[in-house]
Write a protein that holds these residues in place. Structure first.
Motif, PDB file in Angstrom:
ATOM      1  N   ALA A 121       1.783  -8.459   5.127  1.00  0.00           N
ATOM      2  CA  ALA A 121       0.522  -9.136   5.447  1.00  0.00           C
ATOM      3  C   ALA A 121      -0.383  -9.374   4.247  1.00  0.00           C
ATOM      4  CB  ALA A 121      -0.235  -8.342   6.507  1.00  0.00           C
ATOM      5  N   HIS A 122       0.057  -8.936   3.051  1.00  0.00           N
ATOM      6  CA  HIS A 122      -0.789  -9.185   1.871  1.00  0.00           C
ATOM      7  C   HIS A 122       0.020  -8.985   0.596  1.00  0.00           C
ATOM      8  CE1 HIS A 122      -4.630  -9.676  -0.158  1.00  0.00           C
ATOM      9  NE2 HIS A 122      -4.381  -8.623  -0.902  1.00  0.00           N
ATOM     10  N   VAL A 123       0.281 -10.085  -0.098  1.00  0.00           N
ATOM     11  CA  VAL A 123       1.008  -9.992  -1.364  1.00  0.00           C
ATOM     12  C   VAL A 123       0.486 -11.091  -2.296  1.00  0.00           C
ATOM     13  CG1 VAL A 123       2.926 -11.418  -0.499  1.00  0.00           C
ATOM     14  CG2 VAL A 123       3.340  -9.878  -2.395  1.00  0.00           C
ATOM     15  N   HIS A 124       0.583 -10.851  -3.598  1.00  0.00           N
ATOM     16  CA  HIS A 124       0.221 -11.888  -4.584  1.00  0.00           C
ATOM     17  C   HIS A 124       1.427 -12.095  -5.498  1.00  0.00           C
ATOM     18  CE1 HIS A 124      -4.038 -11.321  -3.509  1.00  0.00           C
ATOM     19  NE2 HIS A 124      -3.871 -10.029  -3.689  1.00  0.00           N
ATOM     20  N   SER A 125       2.130 -13.212  -5.311  1.00  0.00           N
ATOM     21  CA  SER A 125       3.331 -13.415  -6.140  1.00  0.00           C
ATOM     22  C   SER A 125       2.969 -13.744  -7.585  1.00  0.00           C
ATOM     23  CB  SER A 125       4.230 -14.506  -5.542  1.00  0.00           C
ATOM     24  OG  SER A 125       3.618 -15.769  -5.603  1.00  0.00           O
ATOM     25  N   ILE A 168      -9.289 -12.597   3.420  1.00  0.00           N
ATOM     26  CA  ILE A 168     -10.329 -12.320   2.418  1.00  0.00           C
ATOM     27  C   ILE A 168     -10.294 -10.847   1.987  1.00  0.00           C
ATOM     28  CG2 ILE A 168     -12.034 -11.968   4.302  1.00  0.00           C
ATOM     29  CD1 ILE A 168     -14.127 -13.263   2.378  1.00  0.00           C
ATOM     30  N   HIS A 169     -10.508 -10.611   0.683  1.00  0.00           N
ATOM     31  CA  HIS A 169     -10.544  -9.231   0.169  1.00  0.00           C
ATOM     32  C   HIS A 169     -11.919  -8.618   0.452  1.00  0.00           C
ATOM     33  CE1 HIS A 169      -7.243 -10.889  -2.189  1.00  0.00           C
ATOM     34  NE2 HIS A 169      -6.857  -9.653  -2.434  1.00  0.00           N
ATOM     35  N   VAL A 170     -11.925  -7.443   1.068  1.00  0.00           N
ATOM     36  CA  VAL A 170     -13.207  -6.821   1.397  1.00  0.00           C
ATOM     37  C   VAL A 170     -13.163  -5.316   1.137  1.00  0.00           C
ATOM     38  CG1 VAL A 170     -14.934  -6.427   3.190  1.00  0.00           C
ATOM     39  CG2 VAL A 170     -13.676  -8.569   3.164  1.00  0.00           C
ATOM     40  N   ALA A 192      -8.445  -7.822   3.697  1.00  0.00           N
ATOM     41  CA  ALA A 192      -7.511  -7.045   2.893  1.00  0.00           C
ATOM     42  C   ALA A 192      -8.243  -5.805   2.373  1.00  0.00           C
ATOM     43  CB  ALA A 192      -6.984  -7.873   1.729  1.00  0.00           C
ATOM     44  N   HIS A 193      -7.604  -4.660   2.551  1.00  0.00           N
ATOM     45  CA  HIS A 193      -8.059  -3.355   2.060  1.00  0.00           C
ATOM     46  C   HIS A 193      -9.018  -2.636   3.008  1.00  0.00           C
ATOM     47  CE1 HIS A 193      -5.826  -4.303  -1.458  1.00  0.00           C
ATOM     48  NE2 HIS A 193      -6.571  -5.364  -1.698  1.00  0.00           N
ATOM     49  N   SER A 194     -10.297  -3.079   3.043  1.00  0.00           N
ATOM     50  CA  SER A 194     -11.231  -2.449   3.982  1.00  0.00           C
ATOM     51  C   SER A 194     -11.246  -0.928   3.811  1.00  0.00           C
ATOM     52  CB  SER A 194     -10.800  -2.839   5.399  1.00  0.00           C
ATOM     53  OG  SER A 194     -11.563  -2.235   6.363  1.00  0.00           O
ATOM     54  N   SER A 242       2.066  -5.127   0.915  1.00  0.00           N
ATOM     55  CA  SER A 242       2.433  -4.491  -0.359  1.00  0.00           C
ATOM     56  C   SER A 242       1.307  -4.651  -1.366  1.00  0.00           C
ATOM     57  CB  SER A 242       3.705  -5.126  -0.927  1.00  0.00           C
ATOM     58  OG  SER A 242       3.497  -6.501  -1.189  1.00  0.00           O
ATOM     59  N   ASP A 243       0.491  -5.726  -1.207  1.00  0.00           N
ATOM     60  CA  ASP A 243      -0.410  -6.204  -2.247  1.00  0.00           C
ATOM     61  C   ASP A 243       0.441  -6.744  -3.397  1.00  0.00           C
ATOM     62  OD1 ASP A 243      -2.817  -6.947  -3.308  1.00  0.00           O
ATOM     63  OD2 ASP A 243      -3.594  -4.932  -3.611  1.00  0.00           O
ATOM     64  N   GLY A 244      -0.203  -7.083  -4.501  1.00  0.00           N
ATOM     65  CA  GLY A 244       0.505  -7.785  -5.578  1.00  0.00           C
ATOM     66  C   GLY A 244       1.611  -6.951  -6.206  1.00  0.00           C
TER      67      GLY A 244
HETATM   68 ZN   LIG Z   1      -5.063  -8.603  -2.858  1.00  0.00          ZN
END
Ligand SMILES: [Zn+2]
Length: 506
Positions: free
Chosen positions: A63-67, A242-244, A279-281, A330-332
């Motif tokens: 649900a959250h990755v930065h290639s 959105i990153h929060v 994302a994160h929270s 996973s995130d980036g």
């Molecule tokens: Zn991120």
């Protein structure tokens, strides 16, 4: 081709069974699941797959990755977010990458994802210095070719860099601030013009690729951008990603910039809604969590990245108890170093156990599997299409071989998936009814040739990037002071000891 998987073990994650394993047959007709349950004869034209000693699950959703970060795998360590970003998302000096390198960069994320049972990913692309059509085309092309389901953003930032982090004007020398003034920022019209063009070109390509609306964060976007992107997400039926509140620096930025928490700020703007995925929270208050639950928002929880960057521990149990939908990411690939979701699941299962001695509140394997499948599907507005093994849904499935070391001897299947499996038991992966991994091998592209090409092209990029790192290293001493100051100011935020004290006194 249609497929009949016979006599197999199924974790359906549907309303009837939840994550409770059962035995049965599965029929895949075209891109969708046509039967789940009792034994059936193999229909004419369908390929029969013997499902004994196999486990079929919904494909995992990252649900959250930065290639973008895939080129920096294994490059950095022991840096908190704001300092790590100086090198991985350089403020100054980044030059546009060759689209072929971007293609290969996204391709290795697609390859690693599929081989580890991920059938759908959310790739939030922060492309520097600016994201052009050639760059985002290359990302869509990579996911198209490898066969994965993907949601690809247009990440957007439109506040001046020095205004996105507290105390920059106090600590940064005027000369450095002046250098950052050269960064060109998009207008709302620029962003929408670009996003519409990408949607026209790529939306629903191959019946599995989507554009994702992703304003960077409430401290990095103007309120006009935050609202316009939310309207646009509604219009194209995208999630609002959105990153929060990933770090304490961001917690301070809410109070300094807007006089409230960043979640309150989003809520006051009307953009904390059922399509919002935060994302994160991590540094959220109880009031923030109540608002997120009331609005039907989702959280993309990234426990590996959050530890790598020392960001903190998201309140997993509090979020679930409040009714917030929790997905896993996973995130980036630099803040995690891999995109392997089975690692993320294992870490998510373990991490929250050390936050409280109250073991009834620790995550169950069932909750982790739900978050990695249906939770992820819901977070990208695809829960009617994927996330469970159900008639009518897309055939996005992973088949684990249960004859491997990881599943031998066999006890609780859910625990094996979360705590024993590392991806090496992945036998077959289906996306949209197509076999994209067979016998653990990628079917649609030549993995070895692509990895070889990336290795060859990487040397020149890496050499160039060393110079970029030196250029941005000049910011580090000042960012280090800001990081320390914000951590001090946020030190009262220590929810773990609070909840633990409450429990011990009860
Ligand atoms: Zn991120």
């Amino acid at each position: 081709m249609d497929f009949h998987i016979s006599n197999t073990n199924i974790i359906a994650v549907d309303a009837a069974h939840g994550t409770h394993p059962f035995k049965g047959d599965i029929l895949i007709k075209g891109s969708r699941i046509a039967h789940v349950g009792h034994p059936i004869p193999t229909p004419d034209g369908a390929l029969k797959i013997d499902g004994r000693n196999r486990l079929v699950m919904p494909g995992l959703v990252n649900a959250h990755v930065h290639s973008w970060e895939a080129l920096f795998k294994g490059r950095y360590d022991n840096l908190p977010l704001e300092i790590w970003m100086l090198y991985s998302y350089p403020i100054l000096g980044a030059k546009a990458l060759d689209p072929r390198l971007i293609y290969l960069r996204s391709m290795i994320v697609g390859l690693e994802s599929l081989k580890n049972g991920v059938t759908c990913l959310v790739d939030d692309i922060i492309e520097l210095p600016v994201q052009g059509m050639d760059a985002i085309d290359a990302v869509f092309d990579a996911y198209h070719d490898v066969g994965i389901r993907a949601n690809v953003s247009g990440h957007v930032i439109d506040r001046p860099f020095v205004d996105t982090i507290p105390y920059t004007h106090e600590y940064l020398p005027a000369g450095l601030i002046a250098e950052t003034a050269s960064i060109k920022l998009p207008t709302v019209e620029d962003y929408l013009h670009f996003a519409r063009a990408v949607v026209n070109k790529h939306e629903n390509r191959a019946d599995r690729l989507h554009y994702l609306v992703a304003p960077s964060g409430p401290q990095r976007c103007t309120k006009e951008m935050l609202k316009a992107t939310h309207d646009f997400a509604r219009e194209i039926k995208s999630a609002y990603h959105i990153h929060v509140l990933e770090t304490k620096v961001q917690e301070v930025s809410g109070r300094k910039f807007y006089g409230r928490t960043l979640v309150q700020y989003l809520d006051d703007l009307g953009v904390l809604t059922d399509i919002s995925t935060l994302a994160h929270s991590i540094w959220v208050t109880d009031d923030d969590i109540a608002r997120m639950a009331a609005r039907g928002s989702s959280v993309a929880h990234n426990p590996v990245s959050n530890q790598k960057l020392g960001a903190g521990i998201a309140p997993f149990r509090k979020l679930l108890d409040a009714g917030v939908n929790v997905a896993l990411g996973s995130d980036g690939i630099s803040s995690n170093d891999t995109s392997r979701m089975l690692d993320v699941m294992r870490v998510a299962g373990l991490l929250h156990k050390v936050t409280t001695p109250e073991y009834g509140k620790w995550p169950s394997a069932s909750e982790i599997i739900y978050a990695a499948t249906m939770g992820g599907a819901r977070s990208v507005q695809l829960d009617n299409e994927i996330g469970s093994v159900e008639i009518g849904k897309r055939a996005d499935l992973v088949l684990f071989d249960l004859d491997t070391i990881n599943f031998t001897p066999q006890n609780d299947l859910l625990n094996h998936v979360v705590y024993c499996e590392n991806g090496s038991s992945v036998d077959k992966v289906f996306v949209n009814g197509e076999v994209v991994v067979d016998g653990g091998v990628i079917t649609k592209v030549n993995e070895a040739a692509l990895l070889n090409e990336l290795r060859e092209r990487y040397a020149a990029f890496s050499e160039h990037h060393k110079g970029v790192e030196e250029l941005n290293r000049r910011f580090e001493p000042y960012f280090s002071q800001i990081h320390k100051r914000c951590c001090g100011e946020s030190s009262e935020l220590n929810r773990y000891s609070t909840s633990q004290d409450e429990w011990l006194l009860s």
